[in-house]
Design a protein around this motif. Sequence first.
Motif, mmCIF file in Angstrom:
data_model
loop_
_atom_site.group_PDB
_atom_site.id
_atom_site.type_symbol
_atom_site.label_atom_id
_atom_site.label_comp_id
_atom_site.label_asym_id
_atom_site.label_seq_id
_atom_site.Cartn_x
_atom_site.Cartn_y
_atom_site.Cartn_z
ATOM 1 N N LEU A 33 0.829 -1.206 0.000
ATOM 2 C CA LEU A 33 0.000 0.000 0.000
ATOM 3 C C LEU A 33 0.866 1.259 0.000
ATOM 4 C CD1 LEU A 33 -2.798 1.299 0.160
ATOM 5 C CD2 LEU A 33 -2.671 1.105 2.651
ATOM 6 N N TYR A 37 1.235 4.226 -2.892
ATOM 7 C CA TYR A 37 1.118 5.668 -2.674
ATOM 8 C C TYR A 37 2.368 6.401 -3.170
ATOM 9 C CZ TYR A 37 -3.068 5.012 0.196
ATOM 10 O OH TYR A 37 -4.339 4.704 0.633
ATOM 11 N N TRP A 52 -7.018 9.408 -1.558
ATOM 12 C CA TRP A 52 -7.426 9.081 -0.188
ATOM 13 C C TRP A 52 -8.906 9.383 0.022
ATOM 14 C CZ3 TRP A 52 -2.681 11.757 2.507
ATOM 15 C CH2 TRP A 52 -1.572 10.904 2.429
ATOM 16 N N THR A 55 -11.097 6.838 -1.686
ATOM 17 C CA THR A 55 -10.989 5.539 -1.018
ATOM 18 C C THR A 55 -11.777 5.508 0.288
ATOM 19 O OG1 THR A 55 -8.769 5.190 -1.959
ATOM 20 C CG2 THR A 55 -9.381 3.859 -0.051
ATOM 21 N N VAL A 56 -11.526 6.477 1.156
ATOM 22 C CA VAL A 56 -12.138 6.471 2.493
ATOM 23 C C VAL A 56 -13.652 6.675 2.413
ATOM 24 C CG1 VAL A 56 -12.245 7.686 4.706
ATOM 25 C CG2 VAL A 56 -10.027 7.231 3.639
ATOM 26 N N TYR A 129 -9.448 5.069 -10.799
ATOM 27 C CA TYR A 129 -9.754 4.831 -9.386
ATOM 28 C C TYR A 129 -11.123 5.363 -8.974
ATOM 29 C CZ TYR A 129 -7.886 9.525 -8.001
ATOM 30 O OH TYR A 129 -7.630 10.876 -7.843
ATOM 31 N N THR A 133 -13.910 2.706 -7.371
ATOM 32 C CA THR A 133 -14.632 2.866 -6.105
ATOM 33 C C THR A 133 -16.135 3.041 -6.347
ATOM 34 O OG1 THR A 133 -14.223 5.272 -6.073
ATOM 35 C CG2 THR A 133 -12.628 3.865 -4.939
ATOM 36 N N LEU A 151 -10.245 -1.880 5.879
ATOM 37 C CA LEU A 151 -9.885 -0.670 5.146
ATOM 38 C C LEU A 151 -8.533 -0.848 4.450
ATOM 39 C CD1 LEU A 151 -10.435 2.268 4.350
ATOM 40 C CD2 LEU A 151 -9.441 2.987 6.529
ATOM 41 N N SER A 155 -8.173 -0.278 0.561
ATOM 42 C CA SER A 155 -7.221 0.728 0.080
ATOM 43 C C SER A 155 -6.236 0.114 -0.909
ATOM 44 C CB SER A 155 -6.459 1.339 1.264
ATOM 45 O OG SER A 155 -7.341 1.952 2.168
ATOM 46 N N THR A 159 -5.649 1.136 -4.800
ATOM 47 C CA THR A 159 -4.388 1.804 -5.138
ATOM 48 C C THR A 159 -3.282 0.872 -5.611
ATOM 49 O OG1 THR A 159 -3.572 1.643 -2.867
ATOM 50 C CG2 THR A 159 -4.860 3.579 -3.414
#
Length: 220
Positions: A33, A37, A52, A55-56, A129, A133, A151, A155, A159
Amino acid sequence: MIFNSFIFIAFFAIMLILHNLSFTWKVKKINLLLASYVFYAAWNPPFILLLWLSTVVDFFVGRALYRQENKRKRKLLLVISLIGNLGMLCFFKYGTFLLDNFVSLVNLFGVDFHPAKPDIILPAGISFYTFTTLCYTIDMYKRKSEPVRSLLDFSLFVTFFPHLVAGPIVRPPQLVPQFETPRKATSQQLTQGLFLLSLGLFMKVLVADTLLSATADFYF
């Protein structure tokens, strides 16, 4: 960081070595991960905030969609995901296009409107991305699969650097189960994978960019 660059080859070699050391499976996933990034931030670090955010937000919206029984609340949650993802995509990818067409339209009706040109930089891989999602939240809305429990796994699903900026768009059941349990490539799988990677680099660097680039430019 592009795939056919020396820096990516060094990056890939380091990750391959780290992934085959005797870390726990969770530590290996965290390494992957963080590497993803770093891979994404190498071009323009601030854009990682968008990654981010997408994703979150969709991780928690997807979980709530799957558990929520109230139809109105479920639709509201889906709208939040749609607005967040498509709004972000429209602004960065189509903002200038939409503004130019709006200016042309109002000028057609005699309105002298000439705004300053927006200086919008297109984030790398934003189409991939955001749609990844968004597919997840739509699947949760239709309850086609169960929500991702971790999570960290979600994530990494979003990613994972081999497909982050170039696709393909995948659904969680296609990739997440591969993150849930420890996996290690056999020597045959490693050899086959490196062969395919080398073949792809050969086709890209020598055939496409060198031998056929002039022909492609001429015809297209």
